[in-house]
Write a protein that holds these residues in place. Structure first.
Motif, PDB file in Angstrom:
ATOM      1  N   THR A 182       0.627  -0.545  -0.018  1.00 60.95           N
ATOM      2  CA  THR A 182       0.082   0.116  -0.222  1.00 60.95           C
ATOM      3  C   THR A 182       1.141   0.997   0.019  1.00 60.95           C
ATOM      4  O   THR A 182       2.257   1.103   0.604  1.00 60.95           O
ATOM      5  N   GLY A 183       0.341   2.655  -0.220  1.00 58.37           N
ATOM      6  CA  GLY A 183       1.254   3.387  -0.651  1.00 58.37           C
ATOM      7  C   GLY A 183       0.753   4.171  -2.253  1.00 58.37           C
ATOM      8  O   GLY A 183       0.355   3.649  -2.674  1.00 58.37           O
ATOM      9  N   ASP A 184       1.260   5.477  -2.081  1.00 62.77           N
ATOM     10  CA  ASP A 184       1.114   5.980  -3.031  1.00 62.77           C
ATOM     11  C   ASP A 184       2.814   6.175  -4.014  1.00 62.77           C
ATOM     12  O   ASP A 184       2.195   6.069  -5.249  1.00 62.77           O
ATOM     13  N   ASP A 185       3.469   5.104  -4.361  1.00 61.01           N
ATOM     14  CA  ASP A 185       4.318   5.463  -5.701  1.00 61.01           C
ATOM     15  C   ASP A 185       4.575   3.484  -4.833  1.00 61.01           C
ATOM     16  O   ASP A 185       4.920   3.128  -3.910  1.00 61.01           O
ATOM     17  N   LEU A 186       5.317   3.128  -5.473  1.00 62.51           N
ATOM     18  CA  LEU A 186       5.933   1.801  -6.041  1.00 62.51           C
ATOM     19  C   LEU A 186       6.850   1.860  -5.057  1.00 62.51           C
ATOM     20  O   LEU A 186       7.524   0.763  -4.445  1.00 62.51           O
ATOM     21  N   ASN A 187       7.871   3.011  -4.748  1.00 64.43           N
ATOM     22  CA  ASN A 187       9.342   2.894  -3.967  1.00 64.43           C
ATOM     23  C   ASN A 187       9.018   2.801  -3.266  1.00 64.43           C
ATOM     24  O   ASN A 187      10.064   2.619  -2.227  1.00 64.43           O
ATOM     25  N   ASN A 188       7.952   3.558  -2.280  1.00 64.67           N
ATOM     26  CA  ASN A 188       8.303   3.747  -0.793  1.00 64.67           C
ATOM     27  C   ASN A 188       6.899   3.217  -0.256  1.00 64.67           C
ATOM     28  O   ASN A 188       5.951   3.780   0.738  1.00 64.67           O
ATOM     29  N   MET A 189       6.194   2.249  -1.085  1.00 61.61           N
ATOM     30  CA  MET A 189       4.970   1.164  -0.625  1.00 61.61           C
ATOM     31  C   MET A 189       4.858   0.671   1.002  1.00 61.61           C
ATOM     32  O   MET A 189       6.417  -0.299   1.490  1.00 61.61           O
ATOM     33  N   LYS A 190       4.175  -0.212   1.296  1.00 62.16           N
ATOM     34  CA  LYS A 190       5.021  -0.987   3.107  1.00 62.16           C
ATOM     35  C   LYS A 190       3.896  -2.130   2.581  1.00 62.16           C
ATOM     36  O   LYS A 190       2.966  -1.769   1.958  1.00 62.16           O
ATOM     37  N   VAL A 191       4.502  -2.851   2.932  1.00 61.65           N
ATOM     38  CA  VAL A 191       3.869  -4.595   2.464  1.00 61.65           C
ATOM     39  C   VAL A 191       3.853  -4.689   3.881  1.00 61.65           C
ATOM     40  O   VAL A 191       3.486  -4.674   5.560  1.00 61.65           O
TER      41      VAL A 191
END
Length: 400
Positions: A182-191
């Motif tokens: 989840t998140g607004d961009d792939l590089n900073n998504m939470k798992v």
């Protein structure tokens, strides 16, 4: 038993690697305590007395890993591997992207995934393991019974006659989803590891399931005798953890020693052995480092590598007792893991086999992943059964 508590993240920022519970013994005393708390919480859960929010998923032996969904940055559906999270990401929106980013059997699987997973109308980003496409399904007779089978990696999954077999037979591909981002961009998504069937849609061309552990039969509950047994195993592991505190912290502070121990323990598992000792480890390290010296041609190179070897072996001097304590701790933790695994494995959805030169041998599932609500996770695997087979099997797919 202690209740399950929030603690440091044991998984990486993305689900690219998970640590074996017992191997946290090589990462310091605090990490060892985390492993014990995870095991205690699992035991509480299996006894039906846990008030913790522990998530348990079954590890399916699929390959390759598929990451897919809607890219939040542009609203487009994509498929990819873990290389989606590379510094220079490989994200595939079209077959042309797949050809540019990947090759061989991996590219073939990704094209199947792109064609059919888009039908699930996945709104977020999820990760799963590819189980089969139409070409992977075959009919085999095992122990006198006829099964529909597929072998994505090491384990052969077998399905007897019935509705499930019909669904799989008519599907163009199969996948099991286990991780959500989840998140607004792939590089900073939470798992997180709590994927549910509600996170993806349905299509007759895709047999898609979530990896959540389901005990609808109520079989996987500890009896009083089993509970007492595993409690004693945990007590021994706690005692070993206290005795191994110095050695465990020493290994954690020295990346070179930690890396060599990882190579050593994996080599033992490949041989089908789960017994470790400081004397054997030092011989292993000495021989491996000497091979690094011998393969060099220049005298300067040999001299440099010889110095590296001397410095490493010197760093181990006087640590035999501490190393033995850590190896004992690792073994005691794995005994706890195996006891919990045997209980979890009483609930199995498909029959599982490993193909040998003499036909098919019955095996267990790959294992399980336990995680907390913040995404911290460890894996529980019978390393002498699944890991050894996985190390030695030929892969019919490539990473990338």
């Amino acid at each position: 038993m202690q209740s399950f508590k929030t603690f440091m993240n044991l998984a990486e920022a993305k689900n690219t690697h998970l640590t074996h519970a017992a191997d946290l013994s090589f990462e310091g005393y605090s990490r060892t305590q985390e492993a014990i708390r995870f095991i205690e919480s699992l035991v509480d859960m299996l006894r039906g007395s846990s008030d913790s929010k522990l998530n348990l998923t079954r590890k399916w032996d699929g390959a390759p890993a598929i990451i897919c969904g809607t890219n939040p940055e542009n609203g487009k559906f994509f498929v990819g591997t873990k290389s989606v999270f590379n510094k220079t990401p490989k994200i595939n929106y079209t077959n042309a992207d797949i050809d540019a980013n990947h090759g061989g059997g991996l590219a073939d699987k990704l094209k199947v995934a792109l064609a059919h997973l888009s039908k699930l109308k996945i709104k977020g980003v999820i990760q799963g393991d590819f189980l089969f496409d139409s070409s992977d399904l075959s009919t085999k007779k095992i122990d006198g019974e006829q099964y529909l089978t597929f072998t994505p990696n090491t384990i052969t999954y077998a399905i007897g006659a019935g509705d499930l077999q019909k669904k799989i037979k008519s599907a163009k591909m199969g996948i099991v989803f286990h991780t959500k981002y989840t998140g607004d961009d792939l590089n900073n998504m939470k798992v997180s590891f709590d994927v549910k069937e509600s996170d993806f849609g349905k299509s007759p061309s895709v047999w898609a399931i979530d990896a959540g552990y389901k005990d609808v039969s109520g079989k996987a509950s500890f009896t009083e005798k089993e509970y007492n047994t595993v409690t004693n195993l945990i007590k021994k592991a706690k005692s070993s953890a206290n005795q191994a505190k110095k050695g465990s912290n020493m290994i954690a502070k020295n990346p070179t020693i930690s890396a060599m121990i990882n190579v050593y323990t994996n080599a033992k598992v490949r041989q089908g052995k789960y017994t470790f000792s400081s004397a054997e480890f030092m011989r292993f390290a000495d021989e491996k480092l000497q091979k690094d010296v011998d393969k060099l041609k220049s005298e300067k190179g040999k001299e440099r590598k010889t110095q590296v070897k001397k410095q490493f072996m010197s760093s181990l001097k006087g640590s035999a007792k501490d190393l033995n304590a850590v190896f004992k701790l690792n073994t005691d933790l794995q005994k706890c893991v195996l006891f919990v695994l045997r209980k979890l494995e009483e609930v199995q959805s498909l029959r599982t086999f490993i193909k040998t030169s003499n036909g098919f041998k019955v095996t267990r599932d790959e294992g399980f992943v336990a995680s907390d609500t913040l995404g911290s996770a460890i894996k529980l695997v019978d390393r002498l059964e699944f890991s050894m087979a996985n190390f030695n099997v030929d892969k019919n797919w490539v990473k990338g």
